[in-house]
Design a protein around this motif. Structure first.
Motif, PDB file in Angstrom:
ATOM      1  N   UNK A   9     -68.395  51.174  56.554  1.00 25.92           N
ATOM      2  CA  UNK A   9     -68.200  52.591  56.213  1.00 25.92           C
ATOM      3  C   UNK A   9     -69.161  53.415  57.064  1.00 25.92           C
ATOM      4  N   UNK A  10     -68.628  54.444  57.702  1.00 24.64           N
ATOM      5  CA  UNK A  10     -69.454  55.392  58.445  1.00 24.64           C
ATOM      6  C   UNK A  10     -69.412  56.729  57.715  1.00 24.64           C
ATOM      7  N   UNK A  11     -70.576  57.226  57.319  1.00 26.44           N
ATOM      8  CA  UNK A  11     -70.663  58.526  56.652  1.00 26.44           C
ATOM      9  C   UNK A  11     -70.927  59.595  57.709  1.00 26.44           C
ATOM     10  N   UNK A  12     -69.997  60.538  57.837  1.00 25.17           N
ATOM     11  CA  UNK A  12     -70.105  61.609  58.835  1.00 25.17           C
ATOM     12  C   UNK A  12     -69.717  62.928  58.179  1.00 25.17           C
ATOM     13  N   UNK A  13     -70.505  63.322  57.194  1.00 22.35           N
ATOM     14  CA  UNK A  13     -70.175  64.496  56.373  1.00 22.35           C
ATOM     15  C   UNK A  13     -71.187  65.629  56.561  1.00 22.35           C
ATOM     16  N   UNK A  64     -62.813  49.932  59.689  1.00 22.39           N
ATOM     17  CA  UNK A  64     -63.904  50.837  59.328  1.00 22.39           C
ATOM     18  C   UNK A  64     -63.344  52.126  58.742  1.00 22.39           C
ATOM     19  N   UNK A  65     -63.939  52.558  57.639  1.00 22.25           N
ATOM     20  CA  UNK A  65     -63.591  53.838  57.021  1.00 22.25           C
ATOM     21  C   UNK A  65     -64.625  54.866  57.436  1.00 22.25           C
ATOM     22  N   UNK A  66     -64.160  56.013  57.896  1.00 23.24           N
ATOM     23  CA  UNK A  66     -65.054  57.097  58.292  1.00 23.24           C
ATOM     24  C   UNK A  66     -64.873  58.246  57.313  1.00 23.24           C
ATOM     25  N   UNK A  67     -65.952  58.594  56.642  1.00 24.71           N
ATOM     26  CA  UNK A  67     -65.917  59.693  55.673  1.00 24.71           C
ATOM     27  C   UNK A  67     -66.293  60.970  56.414  1.00 24.71           C
ATOM     28  N   UNK A  68     -65.306  61.810  56.675  1.00 20.34           N
ATOM     29  CA  UNK A  68     -65.527  63.044  57.407  1.00 20.34           C
ATOM     30  C   UNK A  68     -64.730  63.085  58.695  1.00 20.34           C
ATOM     31  N   UNK A  69     -63.924  64.132  58.858  1.00 24.47           N
ATOM     32  CA  UNK A  69     -63.077  64.262  60.037  1.00 24.47           C
ATOM     33  C   UNK A  69     -63.560  65.314  61.003  1.00 24.47           C
ATOM     34  N   UNK A  70     -64.884  65.425  61.148  1.00 24.95           N
ATOM     35  CA  UNK A  70     -65.448  66.366  62.110  1.00 24.95           C
ATOM     36  C   UNK A  70     -65.754  65.681  63.426  1.00 24.95           C
ATOM     37  N   UNK A  71     -66.578  66.333  64.252  1.00 23.19           N
ATOM     38  CA  UNK A  71     -66.844  65.851  65.603  1.00 23.19           C
ATOM     39  C   UNK A  71     -67.437  64.443  65.605  1.00 23.19           C
ATOM     40  N   UNK A  72     -68.492  64.214  64.817  1.00 20.63           N
ATOM     41  CA  UNK A  72     -69.175  62.922  64.848  1.00 20.63           C
ATOM     42  C   UNK A  72     -68.238  61.793  64.431  1.00 20.63           C
ATOM     43  N   UNK A  73     -67.520  62.005  63.322  1.00 19.88           N
ATOM     44  CA  UNK A  73     -66.620  60.972  62.831  1.00 19.88           C
ATOM     45  C   UNK A  73     -65.521  60.634  63.817  1.00 19.88           C
ATOM     46  N   UNK A  74     -64.943  61.652  64.449  1.00 22.46           N
ATOM     47  CA  UNK A  74     -63.833  61.422  65.374  1.00 22.46           C
ATOM     48  C   UNK A  74     -64.301  60.806  66.680  1.00 22.46           C
ATOM     49  N   UNK A  75     -65.446  61.255  67.184  1.00 19.88           N
ATOM     50  CA  UNK A  75     -65.959  60.694  68.440  1.00 19.88           C
ATOM     51  C   UNK A  75     -66.269  59.208  68.290  1.00 19.88           C
ATOM     52  N   UNK A 109     -72.046  83.749  69.313  1.00 21.33           N
ATOM     53  CA  UNK A 109     -70.645  83.875  69.702  1.00 21.33           C
ATOM     54  C   UNK A 109     -70.417  83.466  71.153  1.00 21.33           C
ATOM     55  N   UNK A 110     -71.504  83.338  71.932  1.00 22.87           N
ATOM     56  CA  UNK A 110     -71.391  82.914  73.328  1.00 22.87           C
ATOM     57  C   UNK A 110     -71.594  81.409  73.485  1.00 22.87           C
ATOM     58  N   UNK A 111     -71.848  80.710  72.401  1.00 25.56           N
ATOM     59  CA  UNK A 111     -72.232  79.292  72.479  1.00 25.56           C
ATOM     60  C   UNK A 111     -70.990  78.399  72.405  1.00 25.56           C
ATOM     61  N   UNK A 112     -70.753  77.563  73.414  1.00 29.26           N
ATOM     62  CA  UNK A 112     -69.606  76.651  73.370  1.00 29.26           C
ATOM     63  C   UNK A 112     -69.931  75.381  72.590  1.00 29.26           C
ATOM     64  N   UNK A 113     -68.912  74.781  72.030  1.00 27.85           N
ATOM     65  CA  UNK A 113     -69.093  73.476  71.385  1.00 27.85           C
ATOM     66  C   UNK A 113     -67.919  72.573  71.765  1.00 27.85           C
ATOM     67  N   UNK A 114     -68.168  71.275  71.745  1.00 30.94           N
ATOM     68  CA  UNK A 114     -67.172  70.313  72.228  1.00 30.94           C
ATOM     69  C   UNK A 114     -67.111  69.105  71.304  1.00 30.94           C
ATOM     70  N   UNK A 115     -65.910  68.629  71.069  1.00 31.47           N
ATOM     71  CA  UNK A 115     -65.697  67.330  70.419  1.00 31.47           C
ATOM     72  C   UNK A 115     -65.327  66.358  71.536  1.00 31.47           C
TER      73      UNK A 115
END
Length: 396
Positions: free
Chosen positions: A192-196, A103-114, A271-277
């Protein structure tokens, strides 16, 4: 006794996942709505008729205040041939019942990597194509690089600073023409997974009728009270112009909007909001990145601690990094960034430190539990005043 390699029924796993989501949606949304007799649920597409009127299914509704919370959808890049092949997004990937071999994943952000790492663990060969020079580009560079090394060791393949010139289908396979600094490469995969990224669901709302201003991508512009350019109309969630798109953030924005509608002044500070991959290890972040703080305020003090110096991580045989960004003028913590096991569980200490204006010394002076992964935050604070590799456990 020799144990055989475990076998996973991918189809059954996906079916269980879908059922779990359906039950959660019913219990936490549908049933909750039914519990309030003063809520009327109408299904249909809404559009503005004026400043205080919307139309749904041909019926018109007037209100003194309106909240727009129409969410977002996957953004699909303009790649030649993509529209001619069946591709997956974060919306429909959950419907697959057979594991793709490649599988090819287009986009190396949180959704694509998870999603990519999950499929990699099931047995897929995963290829990630990212336009930037590193994955999770919104994270600290050291953490992005470390995470990529972990994923590469698991077998994931990366194309960085890359773009796809065209896609076509041949004999049941999908062929991607990938361009990098090394030249052109043909990548053959099954899916193909589009995660852009995401696009807002605002184009059919007729925002101009209500004097609501959006940015060039269609995301609605709000102030810290979630008020739009029309003071009687508020917006919350993924349709809002901002950096982070998170379910918990959307909920908080909704509360802020409602509070202000009822005269309870309430604001939000992103600026107080956390985010997680949610990869393994997890990447969790809150506050300023080092370069952001330097660009805005001239300088910072920063330290990175490896999890090999955290006793609980050694017990678990886990590695990672934790980075603290602080104001050099007063030692106030302005950023906390963690790549480590279950980082989502203790990033909240960084959230509270930033929100309450705590300093490095405040963290050092606070007793932490030993041995825990959250102790890494205290160790990172202590690293500003001593060499923690030459320190006995539970100092201070």
């Amino acid at each position: 006794m020799i144990l055989e390699k475990a076998k996973v029924d991918f189809k059954e796993v996906m079916e269980g996942l879908r059922n779990f989501v359906l039950n959660l949606r019913k219990n936490k949304y549908e049933d909750v709505l039914k519990a309030y007799p003063n809520i009327e649920y109408i299904e249909g597409k809404a559009k503005f008729s004026s400043n205080n009127e919307i139309e749904v299914n041909g019926k018109h509704f007037n209100a003194e205040n309106i909240i727009i919370a129409t969410g977002s959808r996957p953004s699909i890049p303009n790649i030649e041939g993509l529209e001619k092949v069946n591709y997956l997004t974060s919306n429909n990937v959950w419907e697959i019942s057979s594991l793709p071999s490649r599988i090819a994943i287009i986009g190396g952000g949180a959704i694509g990597l998870e999603i990519g790492q999950a499929l990699q663990h099931f047995g897929s060969q995963v290829f990630v194509i990212e336009a930037m020079d590193r994955i999770v580009p919104q994270a600290e560079p050291e953490l992005s690089k470390y995470l990529m090394n972990v994923l590469e060791e698991e077998g994931m393949k990366f194309y960085l600073k890359a773009r796809i010139s065209k896609i076509e289908e041949r004999s049941g396979s999908k062929i991607l023409e990938v361009l990098t600094a090394k030249g052109k490469e043909l990548l053959e995969v099954d899916e193909i997974l589009v995660a852009t990224g995401r696009n807002p669901n605002t184009e059919e709302l007729r925002l101009d009728k209500a004097n609501v201003i959006a940015d060039k991508r269609g995301f609605i512009i709000t102030n810290e009270m979630m008020q739009t350019s029309n003071p009687k109309i508020y917006a919350a969630g993924d349709c809002v112009s901002k950096r982070l798109m998170l379910e918990t953030l959307a909920a908080r924005e909704g509360v802020v909007a409602v509070n202000n509608i009822f005269g309870i002044k309430s604001t939000i500070d992103y600026n107080h909001v956390p985010w997680v991959v949610f990869t393994n290890p997890q990447l969790a972040s809150v506050g300023y990145l080092e370069q952001e703080f330097v660009n805005n305020f001239g300088s910072c003090i920063c330290n990175i601690v490896r999890f090999k110096d955290v006793p609980k991580a050694l017990i678990m045989n886990e590695e990672g990094l934790i980075k603290i960004v602080a104001d050099p003028n007063n030692g106030r913590i302005v950023g906390l960034h963690v790549l480590g096991p279950m980082a989502s569980e203790y990033i909240i200490e960084g959230v509270l430190a930033i929100k309450l204006g705590l300093t490095i010394n405040d963290i050092i002076d606070t007793v932490h539990v030993f041995p825990t992964l959250s102790e890494s935050i205290k160790l990172a604070a202590q690293s500003f005043i001593r060499n923690i590799s030459m320190m006995s456990c539970c100092v201070e």
